[in-house]
Design a protein around this motif. Structure first.
Motif, PDB file in Angstrom:
ATOM      1  N   TYR A 176      -5.959  -1.854  -8.621  1.00 45.32           N
ATOM      2  CA  TYR A 176      -5.690  -1.993  -7.233  1.00 45.32           C
ATOM      3  C   TYR A 176      -6.890  -3.412  -7.034  1.00 45.32           C
ATOM      4  O   TYR A 176      -8.174  -2.932  -6.976  1.00 45.32           O
ATOM      5  CB  TYR A 176      -5.709  -1.648  -6.271  1.00 45.32           C
ATOM      6  CG  TYR A 176      -5.907  -1.178  -4.829  1.00 45.32           C
ATOM      7  CD1 TYR A 176      -4.664  -2.161  -4.308  1.00 45.32           C
ATOM      8  CD2 TYR A 176      -7.282  -0.808  -4.005  1.00 45.32           C
ATOM      9  CE1 TYR A 176      -4.885  -1.871  -3.329  1.00 45.32           C
ATOM     10  CE2 TYR A 176      -6.715  -0.968  -2.747  1.00 45.32           C
ATOM     11  CZ  TYR A 176      -5.473  -1.589  -2.301  1.00 45.32           C
ATOM     12  OH  TYR A 176      -5.133  -1.629  -0.924  1.00 45.32           O
TER      13      TYR A 176
ATOM     14  N   ASP B  24      -4.198  -7.857  -2.631  1.00 42.45           N
ATOM     15  CA  ASP B  24      -3.298  -7.664  -1.584  1.00 42.45           C
ATOM     16  C   ASP B  24      -4.140  -8.695  -0.870  1.00 42.45           C
ATOM     17  O   ASP B  24      -6.011  -9.059  -0.559  1.00 42.45           O
ATOM     18  CB  ASP B  24      -4.178  -6.232  -1.104  1.00 42.45           C
ATOM     19  CG  ASP B  24      -3.499  -6.555   0.672  1.00 42.45           C
ATOM     20  OD1 ASP B  24      -3.212  -7.839   0.701  1.00 42.45           O
ATOM     21  OD2 ASP B  24      -3.821  -5.505   1.808  1.00 42.45           O
TER      22      ASP B  24
ATOM     23  N   ARG C 172       0.777  -1.486  -0.170  1.00 43.34           N
ATOM     24  CA  ARG C 172      -0.114  -0.525  -0.092  1.00 43.34           C
ATOM     25  C   ARG C 172       0.730   1.084  -0.269  1.00 43.34           C
ATOM     26  O   ARG C 172       0.390   2.318  -0.065  1.00 43.34           O
ATOM     27  CB  ARG C 172      -0.991   0.373   1.226  1.00 43.34           C
ATOM     28  CG  ARG C 172      -1.875  -0.508   1.116  1.00 43.34           C
ATOM     29  CD  ARG C 172      -2.709  -1.449   2.007  1.00 43.34           C
ATOM     30  NE  ARG C 172      -3.174  -0.691   3.194  1.00 43.34           N
ATOM     31  CZ  ARG C 172      -3.772  -0.701   4.212  1.00 43.34           C
ATOM     32  NH1 ARG C 172      -5.216  -1.066   3.502  1.00 43.34           N
ATOM     33  NH2 ARG C 172      -4.405   0.002   5.271  1.00 43.34           N
TER      34      ARG C 172
ATOM     35  N   GLY D  25      -8.069   3.497  -3.029  1.00 46.53           N
ATOM     36  CA  GLY D  25      -7.441   2.746  -3.890  1.00 46.53           C
ATOM     37  C   GLY D  25      -7.415   2.874  -5.410  1.00 46.53           C
ATOM     38  O   GLY D  25      -6.439   3.367  -6.384  1.00 46.53           O
TER      39      GLY D  25
ATOM     40  N   GLU E 281     -11.192   2.295   0.932  1.00 46.63           N
ATOM     41  CA  GLU E 281     -10.165   1.583   0.645  1.00 46.63           C
ATOM     42  C   GLU E 281     -10.870   1.139  -0.441  1.00 46.63           C
ATOM     43  O   GLU E 281      -9.305   1.965  -1.198  1.00 46.63           O
ATOM     44  CB  GLU E 281      -9.877   0.683   1.606  1.00 46.63           C
ATOM     45  CG  GLU E 281      -8.601   1.020   1.456  1.00 46.63           C
ATOM     46  CD  GLU E 281      -7.418   0.515   1.857  1.00 46.63           C
ATOM     47  OE1 GLU E 281      -7.287  -0.374   2.996  1.00 46.63           O
ATOM     48  OE2 GLU E 281      -7.253  -0.949   1.564  1.00 46.63           O
TER      49      GLU E 281
ATOM     50  N   LEU F 155      -1.591   4.287  -0.377  1.00 43.53           N
ATOM     51  CA  LEU F 155      -2.560   4.468  -0.250  1.00 43.53           C
ATOM     52  C   LEU F 155      -2.196   4.445   2.480  1.00 43.53           C
ATOM     53  O   LEU F 155      -2.447   4.675   3.439  1.00 43.53           O
ATOM     54  CB  LEU F 155      -3.448   3.284   1.242  1.00 43.53           C
ATOM     55  CG  LEU F 155      -4.285   3.184   0.181  1.00 43.53           C
ATOM     56  CD1 LEU F 155      -5.377   1.520  -0.779  1.00 43.53           C
ATOM     57  CD2 LEU F 155      -6.306   3.672  -0.126  1.00 43.53           C
TER      58      LEU F 155
END
Lengths: 243, 305, 392
Positions: free
Chosen positions: B79, B160, B45, C300, C296, B50
């Motif tokens: 992402y 992720d 990140r 992102g 998020e 982020l």
């Protein structure tokens, strides 16, 4: 903890201080409002008004708790389930009725004085208790009920030892809300002749006596915050250690 | 190309990344693997900012990310995350189209791209484009999440633990899709997982992270065959690591071209694990390979140097 | 939904099955039984109408139709199933006012013109019971029919009123006598409430956003607002008179705008203070409606804070904010009635003037209008919430 308790009890201390100090504050109010001939409310003593106000709220809240709890429990039992939607509708729609309106409706039925105020406070006070009782009992996790049934609890024992303790937090929140609304409505009750702390305010508004207004408003504000603080403590306690 | 240059990150007193330097090459599938709390997600990140870093630099294509406008940077980097994070009030098509819309693509181009991605990620159930996320299965939702990450044809994609919550079959199928898409488009992929098998299956190179440091960086085979220290060895699996090795190596590299065998032929691209499975199932010690040659049990058991 | 009484006892059934069917039937009928008993008791024991010599004196009960009411409630209790019960409830809700109107006309015969025929407690309790009965019976009826049933009741009563059917009832007479003042009061009540709602939203929504961004400061803000909300309305209204009078003295320009110790300015100020708590609290809840993962993911992917707010948080949090505004609207309409005591006008003036004069019908007129407004606001916001379901 100690700090929080002090903060909750501070309004009560302020209320007591006001009750002690106000009768001797004639000079102060005279200096503040020199144009008034009677700068200190004299018709009834502040202590008497405060006690009458508190008694009215206390009795009304007691009635509201008894009726609200009973109806709420009845409507969430197996036998009374079919009443639940109606009970819930009454609690929700009833709370859209302004407290003043309920008070005003009680007057033609019971005349002037404390009686219509008590009726209005009790009727209106039932709604938050009822709503929160139903909500609280509804949100008791099904797993807890299954476990209780599985261990052989009887219906009433399950209610008393599992459901009510688990619902105690929301119910207490309802009681608190009910009492707060009652303090406010009882103030307006002085407009229909109940002897409450609203009397100095209403008289001051009618007679253009700002000093009366200030005295009544200070006392009733402190009373409301005291009730909120005390019941808030009780709610927090009950949420932490249910029964 | 992603470059970490002496990156440091702490949350309060807790140091999460300690003076870490690493270079991910263009077109590479790079996997960061490690136990939870090792700092791998935090490191990922830092690339799209982020997570702001406390020291060092993160460079994307030679440019310090800290000097770039944050939204423009993020729109240029794909992402995807484990919990997917689809917008519940948007349809599948609208979710996929988020970044192209942010970038102001013409509508026709967006529509074409969405259709292309729906096909690419095998989201071919009829009418799926108009459905809302809460009607999707976990696998479908993650396919949409991956499609959303790829929508604006980013040169770099960050993922992720995207497949952490999926069942094994769905996970394998998605792994295959992602690997194939990455290879065909030449995307630079930085992928975080705690699953060693997933890391070895997907990664061109793998970095094992422990306590905010890189314990070892290399190809899957390098990690299995020559672990840098005892802890790496432990994570790679000790003696079970040889089983993992079978899943990494291909038949073509261990076969004998001058031998022959009876039975159904295996593909030269199959893994040694697949070949061993067939041998066990058919109770044979040698199998023919498609296009000629054979693979022998002894070739699997005795590792060629 | 099928008629349950029809399913019961058809063909040979095992005793246990029959018992279960009977208990289910009892369950289904329980609200009917309870409400009909309430209605029956009210019809027998409480005065249906009161006869007063004029609008200021209290009246005495008029009786004599107990038999009719008993019959009505027994019929309602006997009406079978969901649909039958609903039809019975609609009829009850219409027949009760009709009986009152006819009775009033008969009672006024040979009476002095100042005589007032007031609706008594018996009427109100029975009518409420009928409304609740309708509400209960309509639960298992399709939404379309539900709307039709309520529309039949409301439209019939309004048309009847228009045609003068209820003209002999004291409430209608009071309305006719005060029509101008009543319309003004209604208008000023609505205006007060709308201004409060607008100001509270303009201030409260940004405050809520800030409180959501900065949790700790937000917590303090919320506890200050909760503290304010605990103070009884009459006390807050009254306390504002002093400061506002002082402001008006110091800045005559403000006074020229109608700004003073009494009137609409302190009323709106206090109403906004009360409204801020729900607005801020529901704004925070609404912003929380977007899961952290989704936020998020949005960040992102390169959304700015503004884009996140407008494209994700607002659409997803809007229903929650609407729920907050619904509470604010209902609360404000009720509190605005109290504001009449500091000269802000509105329907509260009818209530308190009526109480002062002992004019029951005037009180009732104001009260019913306030309740009607609150219910209307509640329904309006409910409808808006239904319309902006999260996929709108």
């Amino acid at each position: 903890m100690g700090c929080r308790r002090l903060r909750a009890l501070a309004p009560l201390l302020i209320l007591i201080a006001l009750l002690v100090a106000l009768p001797h504050a004639g000079g102060l109010f005279h200096a503040w409002f020199p144009e008034l001939s009677h700068p200190l409310y004299w018709r009834t003593s502040f202590v008497e008004l405060t006690l009458a106000h508190a008694a009215l709220v206390g009795i009304a809240t007691l009635i509201a708790v008894i009726v609200g709890l009973a109806l709420g429990i009845l409507a969430t039992r197996e036998a009374g389930r079919s009443l639940l939607p109606t009970v819930r509708a009454v609690a929700v729609i009833g709370q859209t009725f302004p407290p003043v309106a309920v008070l005003a409706i009680a007057v033609p039925l019971l005349g002037f004085g404390a009686a219509p105020t008590l009726l209005a406070l009790s009727l209106y006070g039932v709604l938050p208790v009822l709503g929160q009782t139903v909500a609280g009992l509804d949100q008791v996790p099904a797993s807890a009920l299954h476990a209780a049934d599985g261990m052989g609890y009887g219906r009433w024992r399950r209610l008393w030892e599992v459901e009510l303790p688990l619902a105690a937090g929301p119910i207490m929140a309802g009681v608190r809300l009910s009492a707060i609304v009652s303090v406010g409505t009882a103030t307006i009750g002085s407009a229909v002749g109940a002897a409450t702390l609203g009397a100095p305010i209403v008289e001051g508004l009618v007679g253009n006596n700002t000093a009366y207004v200030v005295q009544g408003a200070l006392l009733v504000g402190a009373l409301a915050l005291s009730v909120d603080g005390l019941l808030g403590l009780a709610e927090k306690r009950i949420r932490r250690h249910p029964l | 190309m992603i470059e970490f240059d002496h990156v440091r990150k702490a949350f309060g007193d807790h140091v999460v990344i300690e003076d870490l330097s690493l270079r991910v090459e263009d077109g590479e599938f790079f996997v960061l693997v490690g136990p939870s709390g090792s700092g791998k997600s935090t490191l990922l990140r830092t690339v799209n900012r982020l997570v702001p870093i406390d020291g060092g630099r993160v460079l994307v294509d030679g440019q310090d990310v800290a000097t770039q406008p944050i939204e423009a940077l993020r729109r240029g980097i794909g992402y995807a995350i484990q919990s997917v994070g689809l917008f519940p009030h948007r349809t599948v098509a609208e979710n996929i189209a988020v970044v192209p819309r942010l970038l102001g693509w013409p509508e026709a181009e967006i529509d074409a791209r969405v259709a292309e991605l729906i096909a690419l990620l095998k989201l071919d159930e009829p009418g799926i484009a108009g459905r809302y996320p809460d009607t999707l299965s976990g696998g479908q939702a993650q396919r949409v999440g991956v499609a959303r990450a790829l929508a604006a044809r980013p040169k770099i994609v960050l993922m992720d633990e995207p497949f952490g919550a999926l069942d094994p079959l769905t996970r394998e199928s998605l792994q295959a899709s992602v690997k194939q898409i990455q290879r065909e488009t030449g995307t630079t992929m930085l992928f975080v997982t705690h699953d060693m098998d997933e890391a070895f299956r997907l990664g061109d190179r793998v970095a094992l992270m422990l306590d905010g440091r890189l314990a070892q960086v290399g190809t899957p085979l390098a990690l299995i065959r020559s672990p840098a220290d005892e802890r790496v060895n432990e994570f790679v699996g000790g003696t079970r690591a040889y089983l993992r090795e079978l899943a990494v190596r291909r038949v073509r590299d261990s076969m004998r071209r001058d031998e022959a065998a009876e039975g159904d032929a295996v593909s030269p691209d199959a893994t040694l694990q697949d070949a061993l499975g067939v041998m066990l199932a058919e109770r044979r010690e040698r199998l023919p390979v498609q296009g000629g040659g054979a693979i022998l049990l002894s070739d699997i058991v005795v590792r060629p140097r | 939904m099928g008629d349950a009484s029809r399913e019961n006892g058809t063909g040979p059934v095992a005793p246990r099955e029959r018992r279960r069917a009977q208990s289910a039937l009892l369950q289904q009928r329980l609200p009917v039984v309870v409400l009909c008993v309430i209605g029956l008791v009210a019809g027998l024991a409480l005065p249906f109408l009161n006869i007063a010599p004029n609008r200021l004196l209290s009246g005495h009960a008029s009786g004599g139709q107990q038999g009719v009411f008993a019959l009505l409630w027994l019929v309602a209790a006997a009406a079978g199933g969901w649909r039958g019960g609903a039809v019975a409830a609609v009829l009850l809700a219409l027949v009760l006012p009709l009986i009152a109107a006819v009775d009033a006309t008969l009672l006024l015969h040979h009476k002095p013109p100042t005589t007032r025929i007031q609706l008594g407690a018996g009427f109100w309790v029975m009518w409420l019971a009928a409304a609740l009965l309708l509400l209960d019976r309509l639960r298992h009826v399709r939404a379309g029919w539900r709307a039709v049933a309520w529309a039949v009741v409301v439209v019939s009563l309004v048309v009847g009123g228009w045609q003068g059917v209820f003209d002999d009832l004291a409430l209608v007479r009071e309305w006719q006598a005060q029509r101008g003042a009543f319309t003004d009061a209604l208008a000023s009540h609505v205006t007060l409430s709308l201004i409060t709602l607008g100001v509270a939203l303009t201030i409260g929504a940004p405050l809520g956003y800030l409180a959501w961004r900065a949790r700790r400061a937000g917590g303090t803000l919320l506890s200050v607002l909760a503290f304010l909300q605990t103070i009884p309305s009459l006390a807050l209204f009254a306390l504002l008179i002093g400061p506002f009078a002082w402001l008006a003295r110091e800045w005559p320009a403000l006074a020229a705008l109608g700004f003073g110790g009494t009137g609409a300015a302190p009323a709106v100020f206090a109403l906004v203070l009360y409204a801020l708590l729900p607005v801020v609290r529901y704004t925070v809840t609404g912003l929380d409606a977007v899961p952290a993962d989704t936020r998020e993911a949005a960040r992102g992917l390169g959304m700015t804070r503004g884009q996140l707010l407008l494209r994700v948080q607002l659409p997803l949090g809007w229903p929650v904010l609407l729920a907050g505004l619904r509470i604010v609207a209902v609360q404000t309409i009720g509190l605005a009635a109290v504001a009449a005591l500091i000269g802000a006008g509105g329907l509260g003036r009818f209530v308190f003037l009526g109480i002062g004069q002992g004019a029951t019908d005037m009180v009732l007129l104001g009260t019913l209008a306030i309740i009607g407004l609150a219910l209307a606001a509640d329904l309006l916001f409910q409808a808006m919430m239904a319309a902006t379901g999260r996929r709108a």
